[in-house]
Write a protein that holds these residues in place. Sequence first.
Motif, mmCIF file in Angstrom:
data_model
loop_
_atom_site.group_PDB
_atom_site.id
_atom_site.type_symbol
_atom_site.label_atom_id
_atom_site.label_comp_id
_atom_site.label_asym_id
_atom_site.label_seq_id
_atom_site.Cartn_x
_atom_site.Cartn_y
_atom_site.Cartn_z
ATOM 1 N N ILE A 157 0.865 -1.173 0.000
ATOM 2 C CA ILE A 157 0.000 0.000 0.000
ATOM 3 C C ILE A 157 0.909 1.231 0.000
ATOM 4 N N GLN A 158 0.857 2.014 -1.069
ATOM 5 C CA GLN A 158 1.697 3.199 -1.157
ATOM 6 C C GLN A 158 1.111 4.321 -0.297
ATOM 7 N N LEU A 159 1.855 4.726 0.730
ATOM 8 C CA LEU A 159 1.384 5.752 1.654
ATOM 9 C C LEU A 159 2.304 6.967 1.638
ATOM 10 N N THR A 160 1.710 8.139 1.809
ATOM 11 C CA THR A 160 2.501 9.342 2.003
ATOM 12 C C THR A 160 3.080 9.315 3.423
ATOM 13 N N VAL A 161 3.951 10.247 3.725
ATOM 14 C CA VAL A 161 4.536 10.324 5.062
ATOM 15 C C VAL A 161 3.447 10.474 6.119
ATOM 16 N N THR A 162 2.514 11.390 5.882
ATOM 17 C CA THR A 162 1.437 11.633 6.843
ATOM 18 C C THR A 162 0.577 10.398 7.037
ATOM 19 N N GLU A 163 0.210 9.742 5.940
ATOM 20 C CA GLU A 163 -0.625 8.549 6.032
ATOM 21 C C GLU A 163 0.081 7.440 6.796
ATOM 22 N N PHE A 164 1.373 7.260 6.536
ATOM 23 C CA PHE A 164 2.134 6.223 7.222
ATOM 24 C C PHE A 164 2.146 6.477 8.731
ATOM 25 N N LEU A 165 2.370 7.724 9.116
ATOM 26 C CA LEU A 165 2.423 8.053 10.539
ATOM 27 C C LEU A 165 1.059 7.889 11.214
ATOM 28 N N LEU A 166 -0.014 8.164 10.485
ATOM 29 C CA LEU A 166 -1.352 7.967 11.040
ATOM 30 C C LEU A 166 -1.643 6.482 11.263
ATOM 31 N N VAL A 167 -1.315 5.657 10.281
ATOM 32 C CA VAL A 167 -1.526 4.210 10.437
ATOM 33 C C VAL A 167 -0.687 3.692 11.604
ATOM 34 N N LYS A 168 0.545 4.144 11.685
ATOM 35 C CA LYS A 168 1.424 3.710 12.777
ATOM 36 C C LYS A 168 0.833 4.096 14.133
ATOM 37 N N ALA A 169 0.339 5.331 14.254
ATOM 38 C CA ALA A 169 -0.223 5.796 15.520
ATOM 39 C C ALA A 169 -1.436 4.968 15.928
ATOM 40 N N LEU A 170 -2.270 4.621 14.960
ATOM 41 C CA LEU A 170 -3.473 3.842 15.261
ATOM 42 C C LEU A 170 -3.145 2.379 15.544
ATOM 43 N N ALA A 171 -2.266 1.795 14.727
ATOM 44 C CA ALA A 171 -1.967 0.369 14.857
ATOM 45 C C ALA A 171 -1.072 0.062 16.051
ATOM 46 N N ALA A 172 -0.376 1.063 16.559
ATOM 47 C CA ALA A 172 0.530 0.833 17.692
ATOM 48 C C ALA A 172 -0.224 0.321 18.916
ATOM 49 N N ARG A 173 -1.483 0.784 19.074
ATOM 50 C CA ARG A 173 -2.282 0.358 20.224
ATOM 51 C C ARG A 173 -3.702 0.013 19.764
ATOM 52 N N PRO A 174 -3.889 -1.181 19.217
ATOM 53 C CA PRO A 174 -5.211 -1.585 18.729
ATOM 54 C C PRO A 174 -6.254 -1.511 19.842
ATOM 55 N N GLY A 175 -7.431 -1.061 19.485
ATOM 56 C CA GLY A 175 -8.528 -0.982 20.444
ATOM 57 C C GLY A 175 -8.568 0.305 21.233
ATOM 58 N N MET A 176 -7.460 1.055 21.235
ATOM 59 C CA MET A 176 -7.402 2.318 21.969
ATOM 60 C C MET A 176 -7.818 3.461 21.050
ATOM 61 N N VAL A 177 -8.687 4.323 21.556
ATOM 62 C CA VAL A 177 -9.184 5.441 20.755
ATOM 63 C C VAL A 177 -8.148 6.554 20.703
ATOM 64 N N LYS A 178 -7.937 7.087 19.508
ATOM 65 C CA LYS A 178 -7.069 8.248 19.325
ATOM 66 C C LYS A 178 -7.943 9.423 18.916
ATOM 67 N N SER A 179 -7.876 10.501 19.668
ATOM 68 C CA SER A 179 -8.621 11.700 19.291
ATOM 69 C C SER A 179 -7.960 12.335 18.084
ATOM 70 N N ARG A 180 -8.677 13.242 17.441
ATOM 71 C CA ARG A 180 -8.088 13.943 16.298
ATOM 72 C C ARG A 180 -6.863 14.736 16.724
ATOM 73 N N ASP A 181 -6.906 15.339 17.896
ATOM 74 C CA ASP A 181 -5.752 16.093 18.388
ATOM 75 C C ASP A 181 -4.540 15.181 18.576
ATOM 76 N N GLN A 182 -4.761 13.984 19.097
ATOM 77 C CA GLN A 182 -3.654 13.041 19.272
ATOM 78 C C GLN A 182 -3.083 12.606 17.925
ATOM 79 N N LEU A 183 -3.953 12.416 16.949
ATOM 80 C CA LEU A 183 -3.483 12.024 15.620
ATOM 81 C C LEU A 183 -2.751 13.171 14.936
#
Length: 233
Positions: A157-183
Amino acid sequence: MKQTIALVDDDRHILESVQMTLEQEGFAVRTYTDGESALQGLMTRPADLAVLDIKMPRMDGMELLQRLRARSAMPVIFLTSKDDELDELMGLRLGADDYITKPFSQRLLLERIRALLRRNEASRAEGSGAAPTGVIGRGDLTLDETKHQCLWKGQDIQLTVTEFLLVKALAARPGMVKSRDQLIDAAYGENVYVDDRTIDSHIKRLRRKFRAVDDEFDQIETLYGIGYRYKEA
């Protein structure tokens, strides 16, 4: 080695003034006055980051961004008309990492360029922490920070820098909610103002990219009024 910034704008005054500022800050700068010449130049001599205007002759910024994204994950900052939300949203949907509205402060542009370059370097550097090899595995998802590579069920999946960092932030802790501010902090860093709709647009684009290879992809969940989370396996 100097990092190279590509400036694409049909306003020569903007090109000259921004080029001077960036060169004074130690960057190498290449300028283009239309999208077609920029595409040809960037395909033969890639830059570390590109700043694109929208309204240009021969090929506008939207088409240029779309063509670049088909071939490259190079960081891109979009220049949009003042208060033109359609331009901003369309640019993000096409894969821009950030946007700035005209008229803009050159100091602000410089700060955004530096922040995006830092994020790009960090995403490609070998990670530390949860996975010493820089690889995060979550079920069918594999993120390799050292290669800036994202795989879903073995498909790239070709991701931009921003997209990669967003996926990483979400996948790092599955099941945990990330607010928009945290993302926003995860993808842009602290002390950088980004509107909430920017994150929403990036999430929509991420889902489209994953569903292009798996139409049943539903790992990124929306919790309305709260944020997003990566579904636990």
